[in-house]
Every structure is written in structure tokens, then in C-alpha cells.
Design a protein around this motif. Structure first.
Motif, PDB file in Angstrom:
ATOM      1  N   GLY A 210     107.163 -19.639 104.147  1.00  0.00           N
ATOM      2  CA  GLY A 210     107.683 -19.723 105.494  1.00  0.00           C
ATOM      3  C   GLY A 210     106.836 -19.018 106.537  1.00  0.00           C
ATOM      4  O   GLY A 210     105.717 -18.567 106.288  1.00  0.00           O
ATOM      5  N   LYS A 211     107.386 -18.893 107.739  1.00  0.00           N
ATOM      6  CA  LYS A 211     106.658 -18.305 108.857  1.00  0.00           C
ATOM      7  C   LYS A 211     106.326 -16.836 108.625  1.00  0.00           C
ATOM      8  O   LYS A 211     105.286 -16.346 109.074  1.00  0.00           O
ATOM      9  CB  LYS A 211     107.476 -18.455 110.144  1.00  0.00           C
ATOM     10  CG  LYS A 211     107.578 -19.885 110.647  1.00  0.00           C
ATOM     11  CD  LYS A 211     108.271 -19.941 112.002  1.00  0.00           C
ATOM     12  CE  LYS A 211     108.276 -21.368 112.555  1.00  0.00           C
ATOM     13  NZ  LYS A 211     108.899 -21.426 113.898  1.00  0.00           N
ATOM     14  N   GLU A 212     107.225 -16.123 107.944  1.00  0.00           N
ATOM     15  CA  GLU A 212     106.962 -14.710 107.703  1.00  0.00           C
ATOM     16  C   GLU A 212     105.726 -14.516 106.832  1.00  0.00           C
ATOM     17  O   GLU A 212     104.980 -13.561 106.992  1.00  0.00           O
ATOM     18  CB  GLU A 212     108.182 -14.050 107.045  1.00  0.00           C
ATOM     19  CG  GLU A 212     109.388 -13.938 107.958  1.00  0.00           C
ATOM     20  CD  GLU A 212     109.066 -13.164 109.222  1.00  0.00           C
ATOM     21  OE1 GLU A 212     108.467 -12.075 109.118  1.00  0.00           O
ATOM     22  OE2 GLU A 212     109.400 -13.656 110.319  1.00  0.00           O
ATOM     23  N   ARG A 213     105.502 -15.441 105.886  1.00  0.00           N
ATOM     24  CA  ARG A 213     104.304 -15.360 105.045  1.00  0.00           C
ATOM     25  C   ARG A 213     103.047 -15.557 105.892  1.00  0.00           C
ATOM     26  O   ARG A 213     102.059 -14.857 105.721  1.00  0.00           O
ATOM     27  CB  ARG A 213     104.373 -16.407 103.935  1.00  0.00           C
ATOM     28  CG  ARG A 213     103.174 -16.376 102.972  1.00  0.00           C
ATOM     29  CD  ARG A 213     103.336 -17.447 101.886  1.00  0.00           C
ATOM     30  NE  ARG A 213     102.190 -17.529 100.996  1.00  0.00           N
ATOM     31  CZ  ARG A 213     102.040 -16.817  99.885  1.00  0.00           C
ATOM     32  NH1 ARG A 213     102.986 -15.953  99.544  1.00  0.00           N
ATOM     33  NH2 ARG A 213     100.974 -16.958  99.128  1.00  0.00           N
ATOM     34  N   VAL A 214     103.103 -16.509 106.811  1.00  0.00           N
ATOM     35  CA  VAL A 214     101.954 -16.754 107.690  1.00  0.00           C
ATOM     36  C   VAL A 214     101.652 -15.516 108.517  1.00  0.00           C
ATOM     37  O   VAL A 214     100.494 -15.093 108.656  1.00  0.00           O
ATOM     38  CB  VAL A 214     102.218 -17.971 108.601  1.00  0.00           C
ATOM     39  CG1 VAL A 214     101.083 -18.147 109.599  1.00  0.00           C
ATOM     40  CG2 VAL A 214     102.385 -19.233 107.769  1.00  0.00           C
ATOM     41  N   LYS A 215     102.693 -14.894 109.080  1.00  0.00           N
ATOM     42  CA  LYS A 215     102.504 -13.680 109.882  1.00  0.00           C
ATOM     43  C   LYS A 215     101.940 -12.541 109.050  1.00  0.00           C
ATOM     44  O   LYS A 215     101.005 -11.838 109.460  1.00  0.00           O
ATOM     45  CB  LYS A 215     103.841 -13.246 110.504  1.00  0.00           C
ATOM     46  CG  LYS A 215     104.359 -14.129 111.616  1.00  0.00           C
ATOM     47  CD  LYS A 215     105.674 -13.561 112.145  1.00  0.00           C
ATOM     48  CE  LYS A 215     106.262 -14.431 113.232  1.00  0.00           C
ATOM     49  NZ  LYS A 215     107.558 -13.887 113.723  1.00  0.00           N
ATOM     50  N   ALA A 216     102.530 -12.340 107.864  1.00  0.00           N
ATOM     51  CA  ALA A 216     102.117 -11.226 107.011  1.00  0.00           C
ATOM     52  C   ALA A 216     100.656 -11.364 106.594  1.00  0.00           C
ATOM     53  O   ALA A 216      99.870 -10.400 106.677  1.00  0.00           O
ATOM     54  CB  ALA A 216     103.012 -11.152 105.777  1.00  0.00           C
ATOM     55  N   PHE A 217     100.273 -12.552 106.163  1.00  0.00           N
ATOM     56  CA  PHE A 217      98.893 -12.745 105.740  1.00  0.00           C
ATOM     57  C   PHE A 217      97.926 -12.722 106.926  1.00  0.00           C
ATOM     58  O   PHE A 217      96.763 -12.356 106.775  1.00  0.00           O
ATOM     59  CB  PHE A 217      98.753 -14.048 104.956  1.00  0.00           C
ATOM     60  CG  PHE A 217      99.094 -13.909 103.508  1.00  0.00           C
ATOM     61  CD1 PHE A 217      98.212 -13.312 102.627  1.00  0.00           C
ATOM     62  CD2 PHE A 217     100.311 -14.346 103.017  1.00  0.00           C
ATOM     63  CE1 PHE A 217      98.533 -13.164 101.280  1.00  0.00           C
ATOM     64  CE2 PHE A 217     100.644 -14.201 101.691  1.00  0.00           C
ATOM     65  CZ  PHE A 217      99.751 -13.607 100.817  1.00  0.00           C
ATOM     66  N   GLY A 218      98.414 -13.118 108.105  1.00  0.00           N
ATOM     67  CA  GLY A 218      97.570 -13.011 109.295  1.00  0.00           C
ATOM     68  C   GLY A 218      97.252 -11.558 109.627  1.00  0.00           C
ATOM     69  O   GLY A 218      96.099 -11.214 109.922  1.00  0.00           O
ATOM     70  N   LEU A 219      98.271 -10.692 109.574  1.00  0.00           N
ATOM     71  CA  LEU A 219      98.042  -9.270 109.830  1.00  0.00           C
ATOM     72  C   LEU A 219      97.145  -8.664 108.752  1.00  0.00           C
ATOM     73  O   LEU A 219      96.207  -7.905 109.037  1.00  0.00           O
ATOM     74  CB  LEU A 219      99.390  -8.528 109.867  1.00  0.00           C
ATOM     75  CG  LEU A 219      99.319  -7.005 110.015  1.00  0.00           C
ATOM     76  CD1 LEU A 219      98.611  -6.620 111.298  1.00  0.00           C
ATOM     77  CD2 LEU A 219     100.721  -6.399 109.974  1.00  0.00           C
ATOM     78  N   TRP A 220      97.419  -9.015 107.496  1.00  0.00           N
ATOM     79  CA  TRP A 220      96.608  -8.495 106.380  1.00  0.00           C
ATOM     80  C   TRP A 220      95.155  -8.898 106.533  1.00  0.00           C
ATOM     81  O   TRP A 220      94.244  -8.086 106.338  1.00  0.00           O
ATOM     82  CB  TRP A 220      97.178  -9.020 105.066  1.00  0.00           C
ATOM     83  CG  TRP A 220      96.389  -8.622 103.864  1.00  0.00           C
ATOM     84  CD1 TRP A 220      96.558  -7.498 103.099  1.00  0.00           C
ATOM     85  CD2 TRP A 220      95.307  -9.338 103.274  1.00  0.00           C
ATOM     86  NE1 TRP A 220      95.628  -7.468 102.075  1.00  0.00           N
ATOM     87  CE2 TRP A 220      94.852  -8.590 102.162  1.00  0.00           C
ATOM     88  CE3 TRP A 220      94.659 -10.538 103.576  1.00  0.00           C
ATOM     89  CZ2 TRP A 220      93.798  -9.017 101.362  1.00  0.00           C
ATOM     90  CZ3 TRP A 220      93.612 -10.954 102.781  1.00  0.00           C
ATOM     91  CH2 TRP A 220      93.190 -10.196 101.684  1.00  0.00           C
ATOM     92  N   SER A 221      94.896 -10.157 106.892  1.00  0.00           N
ATOM     93  CA  SER A 221      93.519 -10.630 106.995  1.00  0.00           C
ATOM     94  C   SER A 221      92.795  -9.977 108.161  1.00  0.00           C
ATOM     95  O   SER A 221      91.592  -9.688 108.077  1.00  0.00           O
ATOM     96  CB  SER A 221      93.485 -12.153 107.143  1.00  0.00           C
ATOM     97  OG  SER A 221      94.043 -12.570 108.370  1.00  0.00           O
ATOM     98  N   ALA A 222      93.519  -9.721 109.257  1.00  0.00           N
ATOM     99  CA  ALA A 222      92.893  -9.032 110.392  1.00  0.00           C
ATOM    100  C   ALA A 222      92.451  -7.631 109.991  1.00  0.00           C
ATOM    101  O   ALA A 222      91.341  -7.187 110.326  1.00  0.00           O
ATOM    102  CB  ALA A 222      93.869  -8.974 111.568  1.00  0.00           C
TER     103      ALA A 222
END
Length: 458
Positions: free
Chosen positions: A116-128
Motif C-alpha cells: 500500500g501507500k505506507e510502503r511507498v512512503k516508508a521505502f521512499g524515506l529509507w532510500s533518501a
């Protein structure tokens, strides 16, 4: 988990700028100084798979906490080092701690945000945090070395480790009871760790022993033999294998790891060549060189933000194609650097383009590699992805460094050096274009191969 990954990524580059000061301060020889980098890379790259398996077996949270303690203590010992041997040993201990930290943190991220969207957000922050850690390492390393002393490139990890430890202790739930999975595969663990470490060792030593030398050929042959034996053991063992070979039947896992292998080689060479160009050709100081990496860091953050924004609308595969292509264009632009160039004309533009592309790549690659993997294999899948990236970085630096040296020769003139670095970056562009091709032709299209992938997880 993002703080952990930032710290691990930062430590891959923070020492680089301070190497001359470390060498003169502790009395390193020219050859021995490289072991400040190699000791960390060998321990980190060689033990990632084992670290992921241990995290799966004994608990992701528990292993991450222990890794943080080890990493912090090793950083303290490194800053207090009074001899080359003490510093190299501390760097190796840091690598062991990082090999436990990185896969455990990534497995926690994947299991906490399964979709879901929370996974996209979490991995976006992690990758940054992941990608910017390397760029910030160059900045912080230059400033600390010039104004505080080289010891602080080690001490800087202490507050981060303590902060991450406090956050993890309070913010991450206790590990569930460990399931009984049979006796551990000790032989496979030894063969896998030894083969991976020997592979990294053979590659990073090509700066002293050419690719065609007997030393390099024997080392790499031995590494391949150990890894072949590891695969055979994993196929036939009656114990709980270090890695279940069924994972490699998933196109998503194979494609994401191949993508990350190419990505790691290109990204490491970008940081390396640009840092050398700014200092050895344009004549910048360590502190100034670090400051000139700020646009690169900001570009990674922008790219990661775009990955989150468009991750709601487009499949991760599409993001990898776009990010890989954009990074390839940035590398090609870097390939136009000149000996009489400047930061504003030759570095700023390609830094922004390359870093935005890099920021768009990380989160989708990790999400694909860990998506659909059973929770009890999340650590292994994470360790494998981190190991692939580390091996790619070692291979890329060694291979592209050889290409650049062959072009510039033994001459140390700005013109010769700039030509060598430009060729290295052009090859980096080809590598990133190959990564985009992997995303097109290897990674499954959305909705395809789901049945086969579901069967492979049983």
C-alpha cells in the motif's frame, strides 16, 4: 531504520576524504592505507548474507540492536586508535556490525510495511537516507578532517548509533517467538561468507595487482570455487540453508539484484571520480569538495520524493526504467568534464541529473526485491540485496578505476586525469543504461508471473 541505513551508507564514504590525514597521523604506508577502506568493505560485503540469516533466525530487532552496539563501540575504538593495526581492526568490526544492521533494518521495514501507500512512503524515506548518506559522508568527512581532525570521521558514528539505539528500543516491537527451523547450515555459512569476502578482496586489490596478474586470477578463481561449493551445499543440505535457492526462481528477486549490482558499481564510481576531479583537477580543498556535494545530496532527496509521489500511480518497474535512464544521461554529461572546467559548468548540472535519477531507483528496487518474500526470509533477501550492491560497488570501482588509469596513464597532469575520469564516467553511463535494460527485459511486468512467484514462496 532510516537512521541506521544513513549511518551505514555514510560510513562507506566518510573516511575517504580523510585518508591522507589518517595516513600521516598514524604512520600508514601507501599500500597499507587502502586497508582502512578494504577492511570495512570485506567484512560488510562478506557477511551480509550471514547477517540476514541470523536476523531471520534470532529476531530482526534483536540483531539490529546488537549490531548498533558493536558498530558504536568499533567507532569509538577507531577514533582512539594509536596504530594502523588498531584502526584497521576497528574498521573490520564496523563492517561486521553493519552486516548485521543493514539486512535486519531492511527486513523490519519490509515486514512493517507489507504493501500500500505506507510502503511507498516508508521505502521512499529509507532510500533518501540510504543514498544521501554516501554523499553526506563526503561532505562531513571533508569538514571534520579539515577542522576537527581525522578521528572525528569515526566519532561521528557515536551519536547516530546512540540515537538509533534509543529509537529502536522504544519504537520497534519485540520480536515474535523464533520458529524452530532445524539445525543451522554452518558449512554453507562459512563457504558463502568466505567466497563473497574473497571475491571482494580480489577485486579491491586490483589497484595493486592488475586483473591479469597471477595474484588476482588465483584469488578470483578461489572465490568462484568457494561460491560454487556454497551453491552445491545449499542444494543438498538437510539443515536450515543459509539461503533457499527457490528465491532465485522469482524474476523479481533476480532482476532487482542484477539491477542493484549495476547500480552499485555506477553510484560508487560517481562519488569516487567526482571527488577526485574536484580535488586533483580543479584544486578544491577537502572541505570545499564536501560542500560541492550538497547539490548531489539534495538531488537524491528530490528523486526519492518523486519516487514516492509517482509510486502511487506507476509500478516500481517503471520507476527503475526512468531513474536508470536519467542517471545514465547524467553520467554521460559527466563524461564531458574538462581540465579547465569549473564546478558550475562541469559538475553542478550533471550532479543534479544523476542524483535525481539515483534517488528514483533505490526504493523501487528494494520494494521489488523484498515484495512477496516470506517474513522468515526477509532478512536473507535484504542481505542478498545489500551484498549485491556492495559487490557491485567493489567491482565498479575496480573496473572503472582501471579504465580511467589506462586512459590517463602515469601522468598526473590535470588534462590526463580529467580524460581518465571522463572515460570512467562514460562507462558508468553504459552501466546505468544496462540497468535500465534489466528493468525492461528481466523484471516482470505488473500482474505477470504472479502465479509462479506465489509457488516459489511455498
Amino acid at each position: 531504520m532510516s537512521v541506521v541505513q544513513f549511518m551505514v551508507s555514510l560510513d562507506l564514504t566518510v573516511v575517504n576524504v580523510g585518508l591522507p590525514e589518517i595516513g600521516s597521523g598514524l604512520g600508514f604506508g601507501e599500500v597499507g592505507l587502502t586497508w582502512v577502506i578494504h577492511a570495512y568493505a570485506l567484512a560488510f560485503g562478506g557477511l551480509l548474507l550471514l547477517g540476514g540469516k541470523i536476523a531471520d533466525r534470532y529476531g530482526h530487532r534483536r540483531v539490529m540492536l546488537l549490531g548498533l552496539v558493536l558498530f558504536g563501540l568499533a567507532s569509538l575504538v577507531g577514533g582512539l586508535a594509536q596504530s594502523p593495526g588498531q584502526l584497521v581492526a576497528a574498521r573490520a568490526a564496523q563492517g561486521i556490525g553493519a552486516a548485521a544492521l543493514a539486512p535486519a533494518a531492511l527486513a523490519l521495514l519490509a515486514s512493517t510495511f507489507p504493501g500500500g501507500k505506507e510502503r511507498v512512503k516508508a521505502f521512499g524515506l529509507w532510500s533518501a537516507m540510504n543514498a544521501s548518506g554516501g554523499a553526506v559522508g563526503v561532505l562531513v568527512g571533508g569538514l571534520l578532517t579539515q577542522y576537527a581532525g581525522w578521528q572525528w570521521v569515526m566519532y561521528i558514528n557515536l551519536p547516530m548509533a546512540a540515537f538509533a539505539l534509543a529509537l529502536a528500543w522504544r519504537g520497534i516491537a519485540q520480536d515474535p517467538p523464533a520458529a524452530r527451523r532445524g539445525r543451522p547450515d554452518v558449512l554453507g555459512a562459512v563457504l558463502g561468507a568466505a567466497g563473497t569476502a574473497l571475491l571482494v578482496f580480489g577485486v579491491v586489490r586490483t589497484d595493486q595487482h592488475p586483473w591479469t596478474s597471477d595474484t588476482t586470477l588465483i584469488t578470483l578463481t578461489a572465490a568462484v570455487a568457494l561460491l560454487a561449493a556454497f551453491i552445491q551445499v545449499e542444494r543438498t543440505t538437510k539443515r536450515d540453508p543459509l539461503i533457499r535457492l527457490g528465491l532465485f526462481t522469482k524474476r523479481s528477486v533476480v532482476g532487482a539484484n542484477l539491477y542493484m549490482l549495476l547500480f552499485g558499481g555506477a553510484m560508487a564510481s560517481a562519488l569516487y571520480f567526482v571527488s577526485l576531479y574536484l580535488q586533483r583537477v580543479l584544486g578544491g580543498s577537502p572541505a570545499r569538495t564536501g560542500a560541492e556535494f550538497l547539490p548531489f545530496m539534495l538531488g537524491v532527496v528530490v528523486g526519492s520524493t518523486l519516487a514516492v509521489k509517482f509510486g502511487y500511480k506507476f509500478a516500481p518497474r517503471s520507476m527503475l526504467i526512468t531513474g536508470g535512464t536519467l542517471s545514465a544521461l547524467g553520467f554521460a554529461w559527466f563524461g564531458l568534464i574538462r581540465s579547465d572546467g569549473s564546478f558550475l559548468v562541469d559538475v553542478l548540472g550533471p550532479s543534479v541529473v544523476t542524483s535525481v535519477g539515483i534517488g528514483m531507483c533505490l526504493a523501487p528496487a528494494v520494494s521489488i526485491a523484498t515484495g512477496g518474500v516470506a517474513p522468515h526470509e526477509a532478512g536473507v533477501a535484504s542481505g542478498m540485496l545489500n551484498s549485491t550492491r556492495q559487490i557491485g560497488a567493489s567491482l565498479g570501482l575496480a573496473a572503472l578505476g582501471t579504465v580511467a588509469h589506462d586512459r590517463s596513464g602515469d601522468a598526473a597532469t590535470p588534462g590526463a586525469l580529467a580524460d581518465g575520469y571522463a572515460l570512467g564516467m562514460m562507462v558508468g553511463a553504459v552501466i546505468m543504461a544496462a540497468a535500465a535494460a534489466v528493468a525492461i527485459f528481466v523484471l516482470p511486468r505488473p500482474g505477470r508471473d504472479t502465479a509462479g512467484e506465489a509457488r516459489s514462496t511455498r
